[in-house]
Design a protein around this motif. Structure first.
Motif, PDB file in Angstrom:
ATOM      1  N   LEU A 158      22.442 -74.212  46.527  1.00 44.05           N
ATOM      2  CA  LEU A 158      23.298 -74.513  45.444  1.00 44.05           C
ATOM      3  C   LEU A 158      22.109 -75.070  44.286  1.00 44.05           C
ATOM      4  O   LEU A 158      21.052 -75.321  44.483  1.00 44.05           O
ATOM      5  N   LYS A 159      22.694 -75.023  42.894  1.00 43.31           N
ATOM      6  CA  LYS A 159      21.892 -75.583  41.601  1.00 43.31           C
ATOM      7  C   LYS A 159      22.639 -77.000  41.553  1.00 43.31           C
ATOM      8  O   LYS A 159      23.766 -76.827  41.201  1.00 43.31           O
ATOM      9  N   ILE A 160      21.852 -77.822  41.362  1.00 39.12           N
ATOM     10  CA  ILE A 160      22.077 -79.278  40.630  1.00 39.12           C
ATOM     11  C   ILE A 160      22.272 -79.086  39.115  1.00 39.12           C
ATOM     12  O   ILE A 160      21.370 -78.615  38.554  1.00 39.12           O
ATOM     13  N   VAL A 161      23.453 -79.766  38.725  1.00 34.55           N
ATOM     14  CA  VAL A 161      23.593 -79.962  37.230  1.00 34.55           C
ATOM     15  C   VAL A 161      23.556 -81.406  37.089  1.00 34.55           C
ATOM     16  O   VAL A 161      24.912 -81.926  37.404  1.00 34.55           O
ATOM     17  N   VAL A 162      22.813 -82.028  36.283  1.00 33.38           N
ATOM     18  CA  VAL A 162      23.123 -83.648  36.091  1.00 33.38           C
ATOM     19  C   VAL A 162      23.954 -83.648  35.004  1.00 33.38           C
ATOM     20  O   VAL A 162      23.784 -83.168  33.623  1.00 33.38           O
ATOM     21  N   HIS A 163      24.948 -84.610  35.093  1.00 36.40           N
ATOM     22  CA  HIS A 163      26.138 -85.001  34.088  1.00 36.40           C
ATOM     23  C   HIS A 163      25.746 -86.228  33.521  1.00 36.40           C
ATOM     24  O   HIS A 163      25.855 -87.254  33.874  1.00 36.40           O
ATOM     25  N   PRO A 164      25.234 -86.329  32.212  1.00 37.05           N
ATOM     26  CA  PRO A 164      25.208 -87.303  31.418  1.00 37.05           C
ATOM     27  C   PRO A 164      26.597 -87.950  31.222  1.00 37.05           C
ATOM     28  O   PRO A 164      27.715 -87.142  31.160  1.00 37.05           O
ATOM     29  N   HIS A 165      26.722 -89.417  31.292  1.00 36.15           N
ATOM     30  CA  HIS A 165      27.904 -90.111  31.640  1.00 36.15           C
ATOM     31  C   HIS A 165      27.991 -91.438  31.040  1.00 36.15           C
ATOM     32  O   HIS A 165      26.818 -92.027  31.061  1.00 36.15           O
ATOM     33  N   ALA A 166      29.141 -91.761  30.304  1.00 34.73           N
ATOM     34  CA  ALA A 166      28.889 -93.079  29.537  1.00 34.73           C
ATOM     35  C   ALA A 166      28.704 -94.053  30.597  1.00 34.73           C
ATOM     36  O   ALA A 166      28.919 -93.967  31.673  1.00 34.73           O
ATOM     37  N   ASP A 167      28.042 -95.114  30.381  1.00 29.96           N
ATOM     38  CA  ASP A 167      27.682 -96.464  31.215  1.00 29.96           C
ATOM     39  C   ASP A 167      26.762 -95.899  32.328  1.00 29.96           C
ATOM     40  O   ASP A 167      26.727 -96.753  33.223  1.00 29.96           O
ATOM     41  N   THR A 168      26.131 -94.978  32.115  1.00 27.87           N
ATOM     42  CA  THR A 168      24.931 -94.804  33.022  1.00 27.87           C
ATOM     43  C   THR A 168      23.688 -94.587  32.033  1.00 27.87           C
ATOM     44  O   THR A 168      23.776 -94.843  31.034  1.00 27.87           O
ATOM     45  N   HIS A 169      22.591 -94.337  32.803  1.00 31.08           N
ATOM     46  CA  HIS A 169      21.487 -94.273  32.041  1.00 31.08           C
ATOM     47  C   HIS A 169      20.954 -93.063  31.615  1.00 31.08           C
ATOM     48  O   HIS A 169      19.935 -93.021  30.825  1.00 31.08           O
ATOM     49  N   VAL A 170      21.761 -92.167  31.736  1.00 30.06           N
ATOM     50  CA  VAL A 170      21.384 -90.672  31.388  1.00 30.06           C
ATOM     51  C   VAL A 170      22.936 -90.584  30.439  1.00 30.06           C
ATOM     52  O   VAL A 170      23.839 -90.096  30.798  1.00 30.06           O
ATOM     53  N   ASP A 171      22.704 -90.907  29.019  1.00 33.39           N
ATOM     54  CA  ASP A 171      23.909 -90.919  28.368  1.00 33.39           C
ATOM     55  C   ASP A 171      23.529 -90.399  26.715  1.00 33.39           C
ATOM     56  O   ASP A 171      24.316 -89.587  26.470  1.00 33.39           O
ATOM     57  N   THR A 172      22.474 -91.025  26.160  1.00 32.87           N
ATOM     58  CA  THR A 172      22.351 -90.624  24.657  1.00 32.87           C
ATOM     59  C   THR A 172      21.779 -89.536  24.745  1.00 32.87           C
ATOM     60  O   THR A 172      20.899 -88.959  25.666  1.00 32.87           O
ATOM     61  N   GLU A 173      21.374 -88.921  23.399  1.00 35.94           N
ATOM     62  CA  GLU A 173      20.756 -87.812  23.152  1.00 35.94           C
ATOM     63  C   GLU A 173      19.371 -88.235  23.509  1.00 35.94           C
ATOM     64  O   GLU A 173      18.418 -87.234  24.551  1.00 35.94           O
ATOM     65  N   GLU A 174      18.846 -89.542  23.460  1.00 38.31           N
ATOM     66  CA  GLU A 174      17.166 -89.763  23.614  1.00 38.31           C
ATOM     67  C   GLU A 174      17.207 -89.813  25.273  1.00 38.31           C
ATOM     68  O   GLU A 174      16.270 -89.035  25.824  1.00 38.31           O
ATOM     69  N   ASN A 175      17.985 -90.189  25.843  1.00 37.68           N
ATOM     70  CA  ASN A 175      17.993 -90.314  27.386  1.00 37.68           C
ATOM     71  C   ASN A 175      18.036 -89.145  28.005  1.00 37.68           C
ATOM     72  O   ASN A 175      17.344 -88.812  28.875  1.00 37.68           O
ATOM     73  N   VAL A 176      19.146 -88.236  27.554  1.00 39.86           N
ATOM     74  CA  VAL A 176      19.400 -87.036  28.192  1.00 39.86           C
ATOM     75  C   VAL A 176      18.110 -86.078  28.089  1.00 39.86           C
ATOM     76  O   VAL A 176      17.684 -85.463  28.894  1.00 39.86           O
ATOM     77  N   CYS A 177      17.492 -86.094  26.834  1.00 40.43           N
ATOM     78  CA  CYS A 177      16.429 -85.473  26.518  1.00 40.43           C
ATOM     79  C   CYS A 177      14.991 -85.817  26.960  1.00 40.43           C
ATOM     80  O   CYS A 177      14.321 -84.876  27.544  1.00 40.43           O
ATOM     81  N   ARG A 178      15.133 -86.986  27.373  1.00 39.60           N
ATOM     82  CA  ARG A 178      13.949 -87.588  28.337  1.00 39.60           C
ATOM     83  C   ARG A 178      14.072 -87.101  29.687  1.00 39.60           C
ATOM     84  O   ARG A 178      12.733 -86.738  30.195  1.00 39.60           O
ATOM     85  N   LEU A 179      14.996 -87.031  30.184  1.00 37.99           N
ATOM     86  CA  LEU A 179      15.253 -86.549  31.701  1.00 37.99           C
ATOM     87  C   LEU A 179      14.838 -85.089  31.707  1.00 37.99           C
ATOM     88  O   LEU A 179      14.108 -84.624  32.547  1.00 37.99           O
ATOM     89  N   LEU A 180      15.606 -84.248  30.762  1.00 32.75           N
ATOM     90  CA  LEU A 180      15.091 -82.867  30.684  1.00 32.75           C
ATOM     91  C   LEU A 180      13.657 -82.626  30.599  1.00 32.75           C
ATOM     92  O   LEU A 180      13.129 -81.860  31.382  1.00 32.75           O
ATOM     93  N   ASP A 181      12.853 -83.425  29.491  1.00 31.16           N
ATOM     94  CA  ASP A 181      11.631 -83.223  29.289  1.00 31.16           C
ATOM     95  C   ASP A 181      10.633 -83.491  30.554  1.00 31.16           C
ATOM     96  O   ASP A 181       9.615 -83.192  30.737  1.00 31.16           O
TER      97      ASP A 181
END
Length: 303
Positions: A158-181
């Motif tokens: 399987l392939k994992i796909v991380v889901h940005p979600h309100a009230d989590t640490h992966v939420d805003t553009e800054e945090n989503v891009c930080r995880l991807l980078d």
């Protein structure tokens, strides 16, 4: 399909138990799983997600028979993780992931949606931990997410796909891009939920155009901008915000889905686009007409 909407022939549209107000494996306020399967098929969807593990039958033979006779196929399973806590939570995480991954694989799906843990309780609003990760927690989150991607691929294909979600640490553009980078594109892709990303101030079209190769899956959802402004100003937790109607039926909210779908089609890869109409709790007769209208709307967009 209208003449102004070219066919989105690489987008596979589906829905999920979430669109029927299902957040938990078992809850008396939720519709029975048989009704969900009947109605999601009647509303015109071909693909579904598993939803919370234990809501749909967990015996692959039973679930395969129940979906097949309704003309349904499974696109993904969903897991919840707190990987920013590092290796200490790995065993507990894997115990949660493995059963769901096995059922997901048995149903012929290829994706596992990974939702990070909430920093505040989604019902009571109690703050469970700091809303901002430390540098070490970011390193742990990246490393453990890569580990999850590797293990899930090697053991279950399987392939994992991380889901940005309100009230989590992966939420805003800054945090989503930080995880991807910080993560290996070969191991970690994104489930872009258009509603959650807008809820947290992000621009879905911009993200698709900037990180196109990392977009592995879509959740289609809209937010009501007026209610969003209220819940942000009042610091309302995600659960009560949903009860207020912050997630609304398209095309009434933001972002506009036509440009999102067009940007996704332009990636020239096969993508699932699963409708998630957050509404927990909701009256049992509410979801079906919404799902039917949403399917009609997406067809008018070419999907």
């Amino acid at each position: 399909m209208t003449s102004s909407s070219p066919a989105l022939n690489r987008i596979r549209v589906g829905s999920a138990p979430d669109s029927w107000g299902v957040w938990f494996p078992d809850d008396p306020r939720q519709v029975p799983w048989q009704r969900f399967l009947d109605e999601v098929a009647d509303a015109g969807y071909e693909w579904i997600e598993l939803g919370p593990y234990g809501y749909l039958p967990t015996d692959p033979a039973v679930l395969a028979a129940e979906t097949r006779r309704r003309g349904l196929k499974v696109s993904a399973g969903t897991v919840f993780t707190s990987l920013h806590h590092g290796p200490a939570v790995w065993d507990r995480t894997w115990a949660h992931v493995s059963d769901i991954a096995a059922l997901t694989r048995a149903m012929g799906a290829e994706h596992l949606v990974v939702i990070p843990s909430f920093w505040r309780d989604d019902k009571t609003g109690k703050v469970l931990e700091d809303s901002t990760l430390t540098a070490q927690q970011w390193r742990d989150l990246a490393a453990q997410t890569e580990r999850l991607g590797r293990e899930v691929r090697e053991r279950y294909g399987l392939k994992i796909v991380v889901h940005p979600h309100a009230d989590t640490h992966v939420d805003t553009e800054e945090n989503v891009c930080r995880l991807l980078d910080a993560t290996d594109p070969d191991l970690v892709s994104l489930c872009l939920d258009t509603g959650h990303y807008a809820y947290c101030g992000g621009d879905s079209v911009k993200l698709i155009e900037t990180y196109g190769e990392r977009i592995g899956y879509l959740h289609l959802k809209q937010v009501d901008p007026e209610i969003l402004a209220e819940v942000v100003a009042d610091e309302v937790p995600f659960g009560p915000a949903v009860a207020r109607g912050v997630m609304c039926e398209p095309p009434a909210g933001v972002p506009a889905l036509e440009p999102v779908l067009a940007a996704a089609q332009a990636l020239d890869v096969e993508l699932f686009a699963i409708v998630e109409q957050d509404m927990y709790p909701c009256p049992p007769d509410k979801p079906f007409p919404v799902a039917e209208r949403t399917r009609r709307f997406l067809r008018s967009c070419g999907a």
